[in-house]
Each structure stands twice: as C-alpha cells, then as structure tokens.
Design a protein around this motif. Structure first.
Motif, PDB file in Angstrom:
ATOM      1  N   ASN A  71      40.675  70.214  44.514  1.00 40.12           N
ATOM      2  CA  ASN A  71      41.808  69.670  43.762  1.00 40.12           C
ATOM      3  C   ASN A  71      41.664  69.929  42.272  1.00 40.12           C
ATOM      4  O   ASN A  71      42.629  70.241  41.578  1.00 40.12           O
ATOM      5  N   VAL A  72      40.423  69.783  41.767  1.00 41.50           N
ATOM      6  CA  VAL A  72      40.168  70.029  40.348  1.00 41.50           C
ATOM      7  C   VAL A  72      40.413  71.498  40.022  1.00 41.50           C
ATOM      8  O   VAL A  72      41.028  71.841  39.004  1.00 41.50           O
ATOM      9  N   ARG A  73      39.911  72.377  40.930  1.00 38.67           N
ATOM     10  CA  ARG A  73      40.105  73.805  40.715  1.00 38.67           C
ATOM     11  C   ARG A  73      41.593  74.155  40.780  1.00 38.67           C
ATOM     12  O   ARG A  73      42.085  74.945  39.962  1.00 38.67           O
ATOM     13  N   MET A  74      42.300  73.585  41.745  1.00 40.21           N
ATOM     14  CA  MET A  74      43.736  73.846  41.860  1.00 40.21           C
ATOM     15  C   MET A  74      44.482  73.351  40.628  1.00 40.21           C
ATOM     16  O   MET A  74      45.412  73.995  40.143  1.00 40.21           O
ATOM     17  N   GLN A  75      44.047  72.199  40.133  1.00 37.36           N
ATOM     18  CA  GLN A  75      44.672  71.620  38.943  1.00 37.36           C
ATOM     19  C   GLN A  75      44.504  72.550  37.747  1.00 37.36           C
ATOM     20  O   GLN A  75      45.435  72.752  36.957  1.00 37.36           O
ATOM     21  N   LYS A  76      43.301  73.133  37.614  1.00 40.11           N
ATOM     22  CA  LYS A  76      43.051  74.054  36.505  1.00 40.11           C
ATOM     23  C   LYS A  76      43.870  75.329  36.645  1.00 40.11           C
ATOM     24  O   LYS A  76      44.367  75.879  35.657  1.00 40.11           O
ATOM     25  N   VAL A  77      43.980  75.801  37.889  1.00 40.66           N
ATOM     26  CA  VAL A  77      44.779  77.006  38.126  1.00 40.66           C
ATOM     27  C   VAL A  77      46.238  76.775  37.739  1.00 40.66           C
ATOM     28  O   VAL A  77      46.875  77.618  37.084  1.00 40.66           O
ATOM     29  N   ILE A  78      46.782  75.612  38.160  1.00 41.18           N
ATOM     30  CA  ILE A  78      48.172  75.277  37.828  1.00 41.18           C
ATOM     31  C   ILE A  78      48.355  75.167  36.321  1.00 41.18           C
ATOM     32  O   ILE A  78      49.334  75.650  35.747  1.00 41.18           O
ATOM     33  N   LEU A  79      47.355  74.523  35.655  1.00 43.10           N
ATOM     34  CA  LEU A  79      47.419  74.355  34.215  1.00 43.10           C
ATOM     35  C   LEU A  79      47.391  75.711  33.499  1.00 43.10           C
ATOM     36  O   LEU A  79      48.144  75.944  32.545  1.00 43.10           O
ATOM     37  N   GLU A  80      46.492  76.589  33.990  1.00 43.60           N
ATOM     38  CA  GLU A  80      46.398  77.934  33.413  1.00 43.60           C
ATOM     39  C   GLU A  80      47.709  78.694  33.610  1.00 43.60           C
ATOM     40  O   GLU A  80      48.176  79.412  32.707  1.00 43.60           O
ATOM     41  N   LEU A  81      48.298  78.540  34.789  1.00 43.48           N
ATOM     42  CA  LEU A  81      49.552  79.227  35.087  1.00 43.48           C
ATOM     43  C   LEU A  81      50.682  78.729  34.197  1.00 43.48           C
ATOM     44  O   LEU A  81      51.477  79.524  33.673  1.00 43.48           O
ATOM     45  N   ILE A  82      50.749  77.414  33.998  1.00 44.63           N
ATOM     46  CA  ILE A  82      51.781  76.841  33.130  1.00 44.63           C
ATOM     47  C   ILE A  82      51.625  77.353  31.704  1.00 44.63           C
ATOM     48  O   ILE A  82      52.595  77.754  31.052  1.00 44.63           O
ATOM     49  N   CYS A  83      50.376  77.358  31.211  1.00 47.05           N
ATOM     50  CA  CYS A  83      50.124  77.840  29.854  1.00 47.05           C
ATOM     51  C   CYS A  83      50.491  79.319  29.720  1.00 47.05           C
ATOM     52  O   CYS A  83      51.079  79.741  28.713  1.00 47.05           O
TER      53      CYS A  83
END
Length: 489
Positions: free
Chosen positions: A4-16
């Motif tokens: 979940n943490v990794r997915m959260q970072k991926v989503i955050l990176e994608l949004i940025c």
C-alpha cells in the motif's frame, strides 16, 4: 502494508508527473505565443483590467509549481499550490459559463482546443488529483483546515477580481476593449454601386442616403435593404455659389444646406421640393437637425475665430442661439475642437465627439451642458500642431493629426463610436483588416462593449447611423445593417 505504501508513492509520483507535464507544457505554450496569450486575457471579463500583470504571474506560478513538484522536500507544498491554482482556474470557468457571454480560452497549447464544458471537467479532475496527492501523506485537523480556508480564499479571489475588473472596465477603462459574442448580428447587406455615399437620415421604415458627388439625389432604401427608390431634389433658389451641399432627412421633412453659404432649404419628403427658410450672415461648418423647427450647428465665433455651438429655431421667425462655453479649447480652438455631432431623438440629447481627444459632450435640446464623458482611449490632449499665418489670418495644421474618434452615431441611451486607435491586447492583423465600433451607455456613463466591422477589400467604414431598426454602416460601396443584441434595447 508495504504494498500500500509503495502504491501510494507510485500514485503520488504519477500525480506529480502529470502536473509537471501540464504546467510546463501550458507555460511554454503561453510563452511561445505570449502576445496572443495577453490578447486572450485582455478579452476576459474577469481579467481584462489586469491582463498585463496576470500574464506574467500565471507563467511564474506555473513554472514555480513545476519546480516544487520536482524537489522531494517541496513536493507537498507544490501539490497544495497546484490544488489552489486549479481551483482558481475552475472557479474562473464557472463564472465564465454562468455570467459571461464569451471569453476565449487562455490556457495555451492543446487545452485551447477544448470547449468550456470539457475544460471545466478537465480542471475539476486535476483539482481532485492535486487534493488526493496533498492528503496522501498526512491527514489531520490542521491539514483539513488549511484545505478549506485555502479553497475559500481562492474562490473569493476570483469573484473579487471579477467585480473589480468589471468596475474598472466600465468606469475607469485602461483602454481594454471587450468583444462580447452576440453583441451585434449582420442581418442585411447591399451594393450601393457608388463611393462617397453618406447617411442623410431615416424614418418611417426608410433609410436615406446621399452622395457628395450628386448632392441633390436621394437614395431611399427600405429597412431590409431590398428596395431602392431614387428621388431628385429641386430647390427654389439654385444660384448660390455652393461648394459642399449636404442633405439631412427627418421625415416628413428634409433639409438642404451648405455652410459656406448661409442658407438653409427645407421641404417635404412627399414631393422633394425644397424652399429657402434661412438666409443671413450665419455661416456654419457642421449641422444636426433635431426636429422640423430646430437645428444645432457649429460655427466660428466672429471675434475669437474659434469653434462654438449654436441653434437655429424656426417657429414664427428665425431665432439664433450661440453657446460659446461648451467646446473647450486646448490649442487653437478650431482644429483641436473639431469633431462629429449627432442627435438622439429619444433622449433629446446632442452629442459632440472630439476627433483628436478622448472626450465627448452631452447637452440637452437647448444646448445646456449635461456632462462631459470620455472614450476609453487615453489621449486626453489633441496631438496637433497648428501654424498661424498673420498676413492671411489662416490656420493650418503643420503635421497630420492622429484621429482618435472617426465617426459616431447615437440612439436611445447608446453612443456608437468608430475608433481610430488600437486598444491594449488587440491583434494587429485583425486591426489592419477591420474597423472597431465602441458602444457607450450615455445614461450610466459607462463603456459597454465593442464589435468589428470587417473591411471589404481595402475599403473601411466611412459612415455609421443608428435607429430603432438597427445599426447601419457604409463600407466603401457597401451598405450593411446590424441588429443589436436584445439586452441593449
């Protein structure tokens, strides 16, 4: 949990990444076509008054947020700023859709191809993305408070800009025109098959034109510009040394005059026979027929040789009234006070518009000053130099003057002005191929809107007239009719 943490970072990176692409692309597109970007902002009802500084602020903010999103320690702040900026853009579009007739998109690049509804959906989606990214790392009472307060003040800022810009645009205009969609609609056009035509008047569903080359020929058009009837005027005394005979038609009467010869003829449109009603020592350079018994005119004062306004009244006998304190001298009192005259039969106002400065004068039918108004350009003083020859007493301009206001017409509460100057943020190519007609509300003393009258070949607007049926414009050999939007009636 780690997933979940990794997915959260991926989503955050994608949004940025999406935001960086969006802002960099939009900012670069604006920068590459910066003049057009400013033109689009200048047409916005929210931003017209602030188009100059805002064009730079938007670029700086978009590039700054992109940089913050690249730096890990500033990423969260960047997302919050992106959220607020997108919220501002979204509120802007909401106001555009609900309170404005039309404003061109000023985003740049591919986003400019979107319709307003699609653009609104796009902005809402990216606003949500920024909010999700900002709340992804930390959620507490302080965070939610900051989001709510930031949202409130961002939306409030847009409404404040809208209110201030509207007030500035209409009352303290910094020479920014508004070209609202649907202000006018062309409804008819006809070929006059002649140059040098001008409007002589209108009434009873008819439009009357004459021509400087054939001054005693009247061209009567119906209000749909479909049917033409020619009339020949006969006058009872034709031995005067006329130089420039002019015609004015105010049904059921018409008037023939030439200010270089102090005579006026009047007749009825039923037979087009004119009889002399005035002869004397009153020479005049401009004339406006207010009604069958009253004529306003401009002449030169006998002593000062400066322009003054006056009125001829023909009731039982002719009376002449001279008003020498209406026109305001800046240099010589002749060339610097030159201008156009029009009369509004609805409000019974005489309007005198200066050629070489941004001012017009409104009087009542007795030539009593009502107020002095200003057009939206910033030329307060006539840019004209005059040479005076003592021996002959002649005055001549030493250099060509810049004409600020070319032609004018008034009807009801509105004044229509064919301007001679390009405003801020207006495309040069469009200015070269069209004429601008500015509309002013004489009752509220405000600027309202503008529209383009496009050139026909190399011919530009040469005369305008307004009545209850619409706006009539002569461009070269062409007569056009426009319908004014119902909100102006």
């Amino acid at each position: 949990m780690k997933l979940n943490v990794r997915m959260q970072k991926v989503i955050l990176e994608l949004i940025c990444l999406l935001y960086i692409l969006l802002f960099v692309y939009a900012a670069v597109s604006k920068l590459l076509d910066f003049e057009n970007f400013q033109v689009q902002l200048g047409q916005s009802p929210l931003l017209s008054a602030f188009a100059g500084p805002i064009s730079y602020i938007v670029l700086i903010v978009e590039f700054s947020i992109s940089i913050m999103l690249v730096i890990p320690k500033m990423r969260r702040t960047g997302l919050f700023c992106a959220f607020l900026l997108m919220l501002v853009f979204t509120a802007y579009i909401v106001i555009i859709l609900n309170y404005s007739s039309f404003v061109p998109c000023s985003c740049g690049g591919i986003l400019e191809k979107m319709g307003w509804t699609e653009h609104l959906i796009f902005n809402i989606a990216f606003t949500v993305l920024a909010l999700v990214g900002y709340l992804a790392e930390r959620r507490n009472t302080k965070t939610y408070t900051l989001v709510i307060s930031g949202s409130f003040f961002s939306i409030l800022l847009v409404f404040i800009l809208y209110i201030i810009s509207e007030r500035v645009l209409h009352h303290q205009n910094p020479f920014v025109r508004r070209f609202d969609r649907g202000v006018v609609e062309k409804t008819a056009q006809t070929d006059l098959q002649m140059y040098n035509a001008y409007f002589a008047g209108s009434g009873n569903g008819k439009v009357f034109l004459s021509n400087t080359n054939t001054p005693l020929v009247v061209y009567e058009w119906d209000n749909r510009l479909k049917r033409l009837i020619k009339h020949i005027i006969s006058i009872d005394h034709d031995k005067y040394p006329f130089r420039s005979v002019q015609l004015k038609v105010v049904p059921p009467y018409f008037f023939v005059f030439d200010g270089t010869v102090p005579v006026i003829f009047r007749g009825k449109v039923s037979d087009w026979k004119a009889f002399q009603i005035m002869i004397g020592n009153y020479y005049f350079s401009k004339i406006v027929v207010m009604d069958s018994l009253n004529i306003a005119f401009r002449a030169q004062d006998r002593y000062s040789k400066e322009n003054i306004l006056g009125k001829f009244s023909f009731s039982k006998e002719m009376n002449v009234t001279l008003i020498n304190n209406i026109l305001q001298k800046q240099k010589d009192g002749v060339f610097d006070t030159d201008g156009t005259m029009s009369y509004d039969p609805i409000l019974k106002n005489l309007i005198y518009l200066y050629y070489y400065r941004n001012q017009f004068i409104v009087t009542n039918q007795h030539l009593k000053l009502a107020y002095r108004g200003n057009t939206i350009d910033t030329t307060t003083r006539a840019a004209i130099k005059v040479n005076y020859f003592k021996e002959s007493g002649e005055r001549k301009p030493s250099t060509p003057a810049v004409t600020i206001n070319k032609y004018s017409a008034s009807y009801g509460r509105y004044l229509f002005v064919n301007s001679g100057l390009r405003g801020k943020f207006e495309p040069l190519d469009l200015w070269k191929t069209s004429s601008v007609i500015d509309i002013y509300d004489l009752k509220n003393k405000t600027y309202v809107s503008s529209f383009y009258a496009y050139d026909i070949g190399e011919d530009k607007v040469s005369d305008i007239m307004v009545n209850s049926e619409g706006i009539y414009i002569i461009i070269g050999k062409t007569l056009q009719k426009y319908r004014l939007h119902k909100n102006f009636n």
